[in-house]
Structure formats: C-alpha cells, structure tokens
Design a protein around this motif. Sequence first.
Motif, mmCIF file in Angstrom:
data_model
loop_
_atom_site.group_PDB
_atom_site.id
_atom_site.type_symbol
_atom_site.label_atom_id
_atom_site.label_comp_id
_atom_site.label_asym_id
_atom_site.label_seq_id
_atom_site.Cartn_x
_atom_site.Cartn_y
_atom_site.Cartn_z
ATOM 1 N N LEU A 4 84.093 78.580 24.802
ATOM 2 C CA LEU A 4 83.101 77.812 24.068
ATOM 3 C C LEU A 4 81.775 78.542 24.195
ATOM 4 C CD1 LEU A 4 83.947 74.194 25.283
ATOM 5 C CD2 LEU A 4 84.541 75.207 23.078
ATOM 6 N N ALA A 5 81.031 78.602 23.104
ATOM 7 C CA ALA A 5 79.746 79.304 23.137
ATOM 8 C C ALA A 5 78.696 78.463 22.433
ATOM 9 C CB ALA A 5 79.866 80.669 22.465
ATOM 10 N N GLU A 6 77.634 78.150 23.171
ATOM 11 C CA GLU A 6 76.544 77.343 22.618
ATOM 12 C C GLU A 6 75.458 78.241 22.035
ATOM 13 O OE1 GLU A 6 77.816 75.432 26.631
ATOM 14 O OE2 GLU A 6 77.360 77.428 25.831
ATOM 15 N N SER A 7 74.711 77.670 21.103
ATOM 16 C CA SER A 7 73.538 78.333 20.549
ATOM 17 C C SER A 7 72.576 77.280 20.046
ATOM 18 C CB SER A 7 73.925 79.287 19.411
ATOM 19 O OG SER A 7 74.530 78.569 18.357
ATOM 20 N N GLY A 8 71.348 77.703 19.768
ATOM 21 C CA GLY A 8 70.372 76.797 19.171
ATOM 22 C C GLY A 8 69.289 76.304 20.106
ATOM 23 N N GLY A 9 69.386 76.648 21.376
ATOM 24 C CA GLY A 9 68.344 76.230 22.304
ATOM 25 C C GLY A 9 67.045 76.974 22.059
ATOM 26 N N ARG A 19 68.687 71.667 16.842
ATOM 27 C CA ARG A 19 70.113 71.439 16.603
ATOM 28 C C ARG A 19 70.909 72.452 17.399
ATOM 29 N NH1 ARG A 19 73.979 72.718 11.495
ATOM 30 N NH2 ARG A 19 75.311 70.868 11.557
ATOM 31 N N LEU A 20 71.673 71.962 18.343
ATOM 32 C CA LEU A 20 72.545 72.821 19.120
ATOM 33 C C LEU A 20 73.911 72.929 18.444
ATOM 34 C CD1 LEU A 20 71.820 71.552 22.751
ATOM 35 C CD2 LEU A 20 70.574 73.230 21.387
ATOM 36 N N SER A 21 74.495 74.103 18.540
ATOM 37 C CA SER A 21 75.821 74.343 17.997
ATOM 38 C C SER A 21 76.724 74.892 19.094
ATOM 39 C CB SER A 21 75.765 75.350 16.853
ATOM 40 O OG SER A 21 74.965 74.888 15.792
ATOM 41 N N CYS A 22 77.991 74.626 18.962
ATOM 42 C CA CYS A 22 78.982 75.138 19.912
ATOM 43 C C CYS A 22 80.224 75.524 19.117
ATOM 44 C CB CYS A 22 79.309 74.078 20.946
ATOM 45 S SG CYS A 22 80.692 74.491 22.043
ATOM 46 N N ASN A 74 85.924 70.295 12.460
ATOM 47 C CA ASN A 74 87.172 70.835 13.011
ATOM 48 C C ASN A 74 87.639 72.078 12.267
ATOM 49 O OD1 ASN A 74 87.307 68.941 15.036
ATOM 50 N ND2 ASN A 74 88.673 67.565 13.913
ATOM 51 N N ALA A 75 87.322 72.176 11.006
ATOM 52 C CA ALA A 75 87.724 73.357 10.237
ATOM 53 C C ALA A 75 87.054 74.621 10.771
ATOM 54 C CB ALA A 75 87.382 73.164 8.767
ATOM 55 N N LYS A 76 85.863 74.449 11.336
ATOM 56 C CA LYS A 76 85.117 75.582 11.884
ATOM 57 C C LYS A 76 85.219 75.658 13.406
ATOM 58 C CE LYS A 76 81.699 75.644 8.146
ATOM 59 N NZ LYS A 76 80.253 75.527 7.797
ATOM 60 N N ASN A 77 85.942 74.711 14.005
ATOM 61 C CA ASN A 77 86.076 74.686 15.461
ATOM 62 C C ASN A 77 84.712 74.559 16.138
ATOM 63 O OD1 ASN A 77 88.345 74.525 17.107
ATOM 64 N ND2 ASN A 77 88.250 76.674 17.747
ATOM 65 N N MET A 78 83.868 73.688 15.574
ATOM 66 C CA MET A 78 82.497 73.573 16.044
ATOM 67 C C MET A 78 82.109 72.135 16.324
ATOM 68 S SD MET A 78 80.300 76.389 13.915
ATOM 69 C CE MET A 78 78.981 76.313 15.131
ATOM 70 N N VAL A 79 81.150 71.988 17.236
ATOM 71 C CA VAL A 79 80.530 70.715 17.521
ATOM 72 C C VAL A 79 79.024 70.940 17.555
ATOM 73 C CG1 VAL A 79 80.662 70.968 20.039
ATOM 74 C CG2 VAL A 79 80.543 68.683 19.023
ATOM 75 N N TYR A 80 78.284 69.918 17.162
ATOM 76 C CA TYR A 80 76.840 70.026 17.041
ATOM 77 C C TYR A 80 76.157 68.895 17.809
ATOM 78 C CZ TYR A 80 78.466 72.682 12.994
ATOM 79 O OH TYR A 80 79.122 73.560 12.173
ATOM 80 N N LEU A 81 74.917 69.142 18.176
ATOM 81 C CA LEU A 81 74.086 68.100 18.758
ATOM 82 C C LEU A 81 72.718 68.184 18.091
ATOM 83 C CD1 LEU A 81 74.046 65.832 20.913
ATOM 84 C CD2 LEU A 81 72.887 67.470 22.419
ATOM 85 N N GLN A 82 72.444 67.228 17.219
ATOM 86 C CA GLN A 82 71.137 67.129 16.585
ATOM 87 C C GLN A 82 70.227 66.329 17.501
ATOM 88 O OE1 GLN A 82 69.945 68.446 13.600
ATOM 89 N NE2 GLN A 82 67.962 67.665 14.328
ATOM 90 N N MET A 83 69.126 66.943 17.900
ATOM 91 C CA MET A 83 68.212 66.311 18.845
ATOM 92 C C MET A 83 66.864 66.107 18.165
ATOM 93 S SD MET A 83 69.174 68.412 22.330
ATOM 94 C CE MET A 83 68.400 69.921 21.765
ATOM 95 N N ASN A 84 66.492 64.849 17.993
ATOM 96 C CA ASN A 84 65.223 64.504 17.367
ATOM 97 C C ASN A 84 64.306 63.814 18.365
ATOM 98 O OD1 ASN A 84 66.241 65.434 14.872
ATOM 99 N ND2 ASN A 84 67.066 63.411 14.383
ATOM 100 N N ASN A 85 63.021 63.799 18.026
ATOM 101 C CA ASN A 85 62.025 63.149 18.882
ATOM 102 C C ASN A 85 62.189 63.586 20.339
ATOM 103 O OD1 ASN A 85 59.912 61.461 19.640
ATOM 104 N ND2 ASN A 85 61.205 59.642 19.775
ATOM 105 N N LEU A 86 62.232 64.869 20.536
ATOM 106 C CA LEU A 86 62.458 65.400 21.879
ATOM 107 C C LEU A 86 61.306 65.079 22.811
ATOM 108 C CD1 LEU A 86 64.094 68.738 20.801
ATOM 109 C CD2 LEU A 86 65.076 67.145 22.455
ATOM 110 N N LYS A 87 61.654 64.887 24.066
ATOM 111 C CA LYS A 87 60.694 64.551 25.105
ATOM 112 C C LYS A 87 60.748 65.610 26.206
ATOM 113 C CE LYS A 87 61.638 59.633 24.323
ATOM 114 N NZ LYS A 87 62.056 58.354 24.955
#
Length: 125
Positions: A4-9, A19-22, A74-87
Amino acid sequence: QAHLAESGGGLVQAGGSLRLSCVGSGRSFSMAAMGWFRQAPGYEREFVAAIGWNGAATNYADSVKGRFTISRDNAKNMVYLQMNNLKPEDTAVYYCAAGFHVVVARRTEDGFDYWGQGTAVTVSS
C-alpha cells in the motif's frame, strides 16, 4: 508481494483541505476493508476512518466526523481520505491499511494486515 502506498500529504493552513490517496499493488484489495489511521508525535497511532469492501459501511473517529470522508475505487485498487476544515490537531503521519477480516464498526487496528509507509500532514495555525 502486496503493498500500500499513500500520497497527498503536505502542509496546509488551518481551515484548509487535503485529499489523501492510497493505492494497492501486488494483489486486489477490492474485497478488503480499508482504513486510515494517524500517529501524531508523542502519541500512539489512532483510528481515523474505515470503509467496507463495497463502500456501504463507513466509520469515523469522533474527532473527524463531519470533516473527513473516506471513499474507495475498487477498479483502481484505491482508497481516499478527503479532509476538510483541517485543524492543527490533525497534524500527524497518516497511514493507509487493508484487511480481509475487519469489522468496520470496531474502530480498531484488529484485522488490518497490510499497511502503507505513511504520508505526513501538517496543519499550521
């Protein structure tokens, strides 16, 4: 071998969004639950969000509910985390995880067998 490889930080001001992607490789994770965890300096790793294999079930830590959204492709084998109003307290290294025996409702690391290396998120005040 599965990875698994994350990106977007990165660095963002308070109130901003990221938006983080994995992406998974080496095997399909389409039947696995996927999750995001984070670890701030000096703290233990904690649960952030999880999603079931088909996206029907999601769960969030109370601290991010209403601000973060987990989704998957699932078609791209990816998961995302949309982060709004970050603190500033969202500052941490964020990890993507996957598991085939996860109970999404539990908000724990139980069953998550695959982990990424993490991506750092820094929120400035």
